[in-house]
Scaffold this active site. Structure first.
Site, mmCIF file in Angstrom:
data_model
loop_
_atom_site.group_PDB
_atom_site.id
_atom_site.type_symbol
_atom_site.label_atom_id
_atom_site.label_comp_id
_atom_site.label_asym_id
_atom_site.label_seq_id
_atom_site.Cartn_x
_atom_site.Cartn_y
_atom_site.Cartn_z
ATOM 1 N N ARG A 205 1.261 -1.564 -0.016
ATOM 2 C CA ARG A 205 -0.156 0.413 0.405
ATOM 3 C C ARG A 205 0.922 1.034 0.068
ATOM 4 N NH1 ARG A 205 -5.400 -0.994 3.263
ATOM 5 N NH2 ARG A 205 -6.063 -0.995 1.474
ATOM 6 N N GLY A 206 1.647 1.501 -0.463
ATOM 7 C CA GLY A 206 2.548 2.803 -0.434
ATOM 8 C C GLY A 206 3.587 2.382 0.403
ATOM 9 N N GLU A 207 3.462 4.421 0.348
ATOM 10 C CA GLU A 207 4.189 4.404 1.492
ATOM 11 C C GLU A 207 3.833 4.234 3.198
ATOM 12 O OE1 GLU A 207 3.373 8.679 2.364
ATOM 13 O OE2 GLU A 207 1.688 8.764 0.692
ATOM 14 N N GLY A 209 2.545 0.769 3.640
ATOM 15 C CA GLY A 209 3.210 -0.660 4.100
ATOM 16 C C GLY A 209 2.745 -1.236 3.435
ATOM 17 N N ASP A 237 9.819 -2.810 -5.271
ATOM 18 C CA ASP A 237 11.087 -3.812 -5.781
ATOM 19 C C ASP A 237 12.636 -3.789 -4.897
ATOM 20 O OD1 ASP A 237 10.319 -4.275 -8.040
ATOM 21 O OD2 ASP A 237 10.910 -2.441 -8.693
HETATM 22 P P1 AMP Z 1 8.903 0.351 -9.346
HETATM 23 O O1 AMP Z 1 9.062 1.469 -9.283
HETATM 24 O O2 AMP Z 1 8.724 -0.145 -7.820
HETATM 25 O O3 AMP Z 1 7.682 0.247 -10.288
HETATM 26 O O4 AMP Z 1 10.238 0.088 -10.563
HETATM 27 C C1 AMP Z 1 10.041 0.831 -11.088
HETATM 28 C C2 AMP Z 1 10.935 0.348 -12.133
HETATM 29 O O5 AMP Z 1 10.574 -0.347 -13.148
HETATM 30 C C3 AMP Z 1 12.538 0.215 -12.835
HETATM 31 O O6 AMP Z 1 13.414 1.638 -12.357
HETATM 32 C C4 AMP Z 1 12.174 0.950 -14.388
HETATM 33 O O7 AMP Z 1 13.016 0.691 -14.698
HETATM 34 C C5 AMP Z 1 11.119 -0.883 -14.528
HETATM 35 N N1 AMP Z 1 10.012 -0.845 -15.086
HETATM 36 C C6 AMP Z 1 9.521 0.578 -15.761
HETATM 37 N N2 AMP Z 1 8.818 0.116 -16.169
HETATM 38 C C7 AMP Z 1 8.669 -1.128 -16.588
HETATM 39 C C8 AMP Z 1 7.427 -2.394 -17.303
HETATM 40 N N3 AMP Z 1 7.093 -2.303 -18.298
HETATM 41 N N4 AMP Z 1 8.950 -4.305 -17.376
HETATM 42 C C9 AMP Z 1 9.483 -4.271 -16.221
HETATM 43 N N5 AMP Z 1 10.078 -2.796 -15.800
HETATM 44 C C10 AMP Z 1 9.522 -2.277 -15.993
#
Ligand code: AMP
Length: 304
Positions: A205-207, A209, A237
């Site tokens: 849920r983002g910031e 948690g 990630d």
């Molecule tokens: P997040 O902020 O957790 O959504 O992840 C961002 C990361 O996802 C960035 O480093 C992007 O390079 C990568 N990203 C953005 N779009 C995609 C996509 N369509 N498929 C895979 N990775 C992506």
């Protein structure tokens, strides 16, 4: 005994604008964030693809220096995946300005022979058919977590449902859980996902948690309120990488270990958002991580 974590996903150049500034073509990609977070706790085997001519050796050196094995990082003819986004000033939303898939468009993960006995696996948000292909190649996989995104839920639902039915943990955000199940209430969405097969689901849920649901328990990790956010890219990630890295490092996936791993993932994500790109993840000490772990744990402890 510790295990290594196998990570499959995107390796990218990110151009990011926030109220704090802008970076151009910084090292990013979901598998990069996951690997750099997980490698604080366990060895990491990274499977991804970059362009043969445009990916600097210094990025490879950085990954290796953090304990990330790059034998599975393929160099293909063409350009490395590029993504660009801008955040609203209050960080409540993000707009993607540009996506250039490059070599990622025809990514076909090849698992090097030494990785085939992987027991701990994180399938990043690639096409579900590729996630299934990776799973089929790993007979010893004991704990597999998967991430996904709106695109795959909308476009490749049958394959995605097969992935969900075969993994142990699904990690999604609340919007994705709604798209996947049609349920807006988080508890009902989690129940639907658990009925599809996994023994655990984490709804981020983002910031605010993340919630962990198993068939008989619910656990909550709050996000750490921070005085200054610079760049939220990769926070999710980083959270997942910290969690899975911790589990691989401990060679454990009982519920208590998953809970501890979520606190470590939250601690790492809180550092990740305090600088641009992956930089904040590259020079953290274990003492800094442990101190944030304690801060997160104390957020919901009456005794402090
Ligand atoms: P997040 O902020 O957790 O959504 O992840 C961002 C990361 O996802 C960035 O480093 C992007 O390079 C990568 N990203 C953005 N779009 C995609 C996509 N369509 N498929 C895979 N990775 C992506």
């Amino acid at each position: 005994m510790t295990s290594k974590l196998l990570v499959v996903g995107s390796v990218a150049f990110d151009t990011i604008q926030t109220r704090a500034g802008k970076v151009e073509e910084a090292l990013g990609g979901s598998a990069t964030y996951v690997s750099l977070a997980a490698s604080r706790f366990a060895g990491v085997n990274l499977v991804g693809v970059v362009g043969e001519g445009d990916f600097p050796q210094e990025h490879v050196t950085l990954l290796k220096s953090r304990g990330v094995d790059v034998a599975g990082l393929e160099r293909a003819k063409g350009r490395t995946f590029r993504w660009s986004g801008v955040y609203a000033d209050d960080f409540s939303s993000r707009t993607t300005l540009d996506t250039q898939l490059g070599v990622f468009e025809s990514f076909d993960p090849k698992i090097p022979a030494p990785y085939l006995d992987s027991r701990y696996v994180l399938l990043g948000n690639i096409h579900p058919a590729l996630q299934l292909k990776v799973l089929d190649a790993l007979p010893r996989a004991e704990f597999v977590a998967a991430d996904t995104m709106n695109l795959w839920i909308n476009v490749t639902r049958p394959e995605l449902e097969r992935v969900v039915s075969r993994v142990h943990l699904l990690v999604v955000n609340d919007e994705e859980s709604f798209l996947l199940t049609g349920e807006r209430q988080v508890r009902l969405a989690a129940d639907r996902i658990l009925a599809m097969g996994p023994s655990a689901v984490i709804i981020k849920r983002g910031e605010h948690g993340a919630l962990l649901f198993t068939r008989d328990s619910v656990f909550y990790t709050p996000g750490l309120p921070l005085p200054e956010v610079v760049d939220p890219t990769g926070a999710g990630d980083t959270f997942a990488g910290g969690l899975l890295g911790y589990l691989a490092g401990e060679s454990a996936h009982d519920v208590a270990s998953i809970r501890r791993g979520m606190l470590y993932g939250t601690a790492l994500a809180s550092y990740a958002v305090q600088g641009f790109g992956v930089t904040p993840l590259t020079n953290l000490t274990r003492a800094q991580i442990d101190s944030r772990y304690d801060e997160v744990r104390k957020l919901t402890s009456v005794e402090g």
